[in-house]
Design a protein around this motif. Sequence first.
Motif, PDB file in Angstrom:
ATOM      1  N   ALA A   9     -40.196  13.887 -17.707  1.00 28.43           N
ATOM      2  CA  ALA A   9     -39.206  12.896 -17.267  1.00 28.43           C
ATOM      3  C   ALA A   9     -38.521  13.364 -15.986  1.00 28.43           C
ATOM      4  N   ALA A  10     -38.236  14.659 -15.896  1.00 24.41           N
ATOM      5  CA  ALA A  10     -37.602  15.197 -14.684  1.00 24.41           C
ATOM      6  C   ALA A  10     -38.542  15.044 -13.492  1.00 24.41           C
ATOM      7  N   PHE A  11     -39.804  15.361 -13.716  1.00 22.86           N
ATOM      8  CA  PHE A  11     -40.822  15.228 -12.665  1.00 22.86           C
ATOM      9  C   PHE A  11     -40.904  13.781 -12.166  1.00 22.86           C
ATOM     10  N   PHE A  20     -33.856  15.946  -6.034  1.00 26.47           N
ATOM     11  CA  PHE A  20     -33.440  16.560  -7.297  1.00 26.47           C
ATOM     12  C   PHE A  20     -32.046  16.071  -7.703  1.00 26.47           C
ATOM     13  N   GLU A  21     -31.173  15.886  -6.709  1.00 22.36           N
ATOM     14  CA  GLU A  21     -29.801  15.457  -6.994  1.00 22.36           C
ATOM     15  C   GLU A  21     -29.797  14.052  -7.596  1.00 22.36           C
ATOM     16  N   ALA A  22     -30.533  13.140  -6.930  1.00 26.19           N
ATOM     17  CA  ALA A  22     -30.549  11.754  -7.407  1.00 26.19           C
ATOM     18  C   ALA A  22     -31.208  11.670  -8.786  1.00 26.19           C
ATOM     19  N   ALA A  23     -32.249  12.491  -9.013  1.00 24.54           N
ATOM     20  CA  ALA A  23     -32.909  12.502 -10.318  1.00 24.54           C
ATOM     21  C   ALA A  23     -31.922  12.973 -11.395  1.00 24.54           C
ATOM     22  N   VAL A  29     -28.092  14.622 -16.140  1.00 25.08           N
ATOM     23  CA  VAL A  29     -28.084  16.077 -16.340  1.00 25.08           C
ATOM     24  C   VAL A  29     -27.684  16.729 -15.014  1.00 25.08           C
ATOM     25  N   THR A  30     -27.575  18.053 -14.982  1.00 25.02           N
ATOM     26  CA  THR A  30     -27.213  18.726 -13.739  1.00 25.02           C
ATOM     27  C   THR A  30     -28.452  18.917 -12.861  1.00 25.02           C
ATOM     28  N   PRO A  31     -28.263  19.007 -11.528  1.00 25.26           N
ATOM     29  CA  PRO A  31     -29.407  19.266 -10.652  1.00 25.26           C
ATOM     30  C   PRO A  31     -30.131  20.554 -11.037  1.00 25.26           C
ATOM     31  N   SER A  32     -29.380  21.555 -11.524  1.00 24.24           N
ATOM     32  CA  SER A  32     -30.069  22.808 -11.852  1.00 24.24           C
ATOM     33  C   SER A  32     -30.950  22.634 -13.089  1.00 24.24           C
ATOM     34  N   ALA A  33     -30.556  21.717 -13.989  1.00 21.43           N
ATOM     35  CA  ALA A  33     -31.421  21.433 -15.148  1.00 21.43           C
ATOM     36  C   ALA A  33     -32.718  20.784 -14.684  1.00 21.43           C
ATOM     37  N   VAL A  34     -32.606  19.859 -13.735  1.00 24.92           N
ATOM     38  CA  VAL A  34     -33.810  19.213 -13.200  1.00 24.92           C
ATOM     39  C   VAL A  34     -34.704  20.266 -12.552  1.00 24.92           C
ATOM     40  N   SER A  35     -34.077  21.113 -11.737  1.00 25.61           N
ATOM     41  CA  SER A  35     -34.812  22.139 -11.024  1.00 25.61           C
ATOM     42  C   SER A  35     -35.542  23.066 -11.995  1.00 25.61           C
ATOM     43  N   GLN A  36     -34.858  23.475 -13.069  1.00 29.95           N
ATOM     44  CA  GLN A  36     -35.478  24.361 -14.057  1.00 29.95           C
ATOM     45  C   GLN A  36     -36.662  23.697 -14.755  1.00 29.95           C
ATOM     46  N   ARG A  37     -36.504  22.392 -15.075  1.00 34.45           N
ATOM     47  CA  ARG A  37     -37.587  21.701 -15.783  1.00 34.45           C
ATOM     48  C   ARG A  37     -38.822  21.558 -14.899  1.00 34.45           C
ATOM     49  N   ILE A  38     -38.588  21.243 -13.626  1.00 32.08           N
ATOM     50  CA  ILE A  38     -39.718  21.108 -12.701  1.00 32.08           C
ATOM     51  C   ILE A  38     -40.419  22.463 -12.558  1.00 32.08           C
TER      52      ILE A  38
END
Lengths: 308, 308
Positions: A9-11, A20-23, A29-38
């Motif tokens: 979903a993050a991807f 990443f911010e807009a996602a 969630v936080t941008p760092s959560a998105v970054s970690q998932r990717i």
Amino acid sequence: MQLDSRQLAAFAAVLHEGSFEAAARALHVTPSAVSQRIKALEERLGRVLIRRGSPCAATEAGESLQRHAQQLQVLEAQALAPFGLEAGAAAALPLSIAVNADSLATWFVPALAAVRERHDIAIDLHVEDQDHSSELLRQGRVLAAVSAEPAPVQGCRVAPLGRMRYRAVASPAFMRRHFPRGVDDEALAQAPCNVFNQKDQLQARFLRLLTRRRLQPPQHRIPSTHGFIHAALHGLGWGMNPEDLVAPLLARGDLVELAPGCTLDVPLYWQRWSLEAPVLRTLSEAVAAAARAGLQPPDTPPNAGERR
Amino acid sequence: MQLDSRQLAAFAAVLHEGSFEAAARALHVTPSAVSQRIKALEERLGRVLIRRGSPCAATEAGESLQRHAQQLQVLEAQALAPFGLEAGAAAALPLSIAVNADSLATWFVPALAAVRERHDIAIDLHVEDQDHSSELLRQGRVLAAVSAEPAPVQGCRVAPLGRMRYRAVASPAFMRRHFPRGVDDEALAQAPCNVFNQKDQLQARFLRLLTRRRLQPPQHRIPSTHGFIHAALHGLGWGMNPEDLVAPLLARGDLVELAPGCTLDVPLYWQRWSLEAPVLRTLSEAVAAAARAGLQPPDTPPNAGERR
């Protein structure tokens, strides 16, 4: 091996939102959560999936995953529908469709309204030449397309929609200035014409039809359906315009035809992924109905056309 | 060191036409002549200048040369004008201008007609978000742009054009369905809205103005000025539309305003290369005149806008 639905979903959200911010905002969630998932997803698959940039885009490896994410969403929506639930994993993903500019400006939109009556899904249109739309289907960036390509794209089904009819028009002042002795070969070789973009062959086809020669008049590029009509109205050049849009202007005398009664038809096709999913079926039926209402009926086309 | 004008013309034509074959046709030479000239130019400069593809594009090294070729053409046209001659080296190059979609669909085209009255030059429009148009100016792909950026791009001059006025509209049926109790925060958080593309912040700005909150309603992406209006007419979502385009539809009652009388203005600027050339001066004057006729007058703008 199974893919983690939150990572997927993050991807999908990064590709849809562009950053990443807009996602992160879209997924709450936080941008760092998105970054970690990717990052976890990329490490798991051993490939860089997203080209970081503005906007972010799928790498070649990422494209197949993008297609998978789209398919997953359609299938989940189908599986969850009986429960009255929305799709989970890739819920941020809308229904992505490619459509050529002239269709979007004329007959296409009522089909979307019909889909929205039955499915609670966001719609993401890509305006693309039909050449490019096959590429978008292959990449998984769209799951259906209005295309000029009659052969099915790999993994897709195709159905004829009908023919878009074009007429060659110009302003009366333009005609007086550039065709004082009538529309002959010599004048056609000199009079500037408008083309939509690099790929637009309609004016060239019209010139060959009329003169049986390959003329190269000066060209203006106007990549906008209505800008294109304005360009004819204001005497910038002549051009091939959708009949439906110019009919009232021809009736009023604001535009005139270069060769009265002469039309060019561009056959259009509906390319869609081969997935049994209610939303795709509804969409396909609605597009077919809108095409019946807004296009000339399809026939065995001698003139396979390239078009915006 | 001096650049060979035929090599430079071949380079410019390949980028404009998109392929070596099309460039050869435009220059009335063989494709192998084009290929040889490009190769010689690349060997001379010691860099790959064109990324071969479909279409061909300038490499990073090629971009600065592209800018030079554009400038050269403008300057040559100026130098040759007193002799009644056309520019030579890069005569295949048209006047390349970036413009945002909504401007092209409304006030911009009459400016082009005025330029054509005085200069025999082809016009090549690029439809781009204002964010991207600064990039096109820097790359040398366009020599002027309608932009939302008030600070001059490097090597450019900038002048305010005016403000494009938007209104939030939807169909009467959409209003009945999604705002039965009026346009309140709760309904606005749920009702789908149309956005032009990823970068379009106008709907979000309108929501913040009205609710003082960052709402995230479902979004449809409809990247076409007239498709955008159709999407409102057919009840897909509400959206911010140029006042000029929706005024007749509001008058007829086909569309209604979400917040009657509430408008958002987007200031637009004219960015052009700092070159003293008659054609650029004519163009700039014509664009300013068309903007005076078609936009709200510029003022000291508190709302720097991002827009299609």
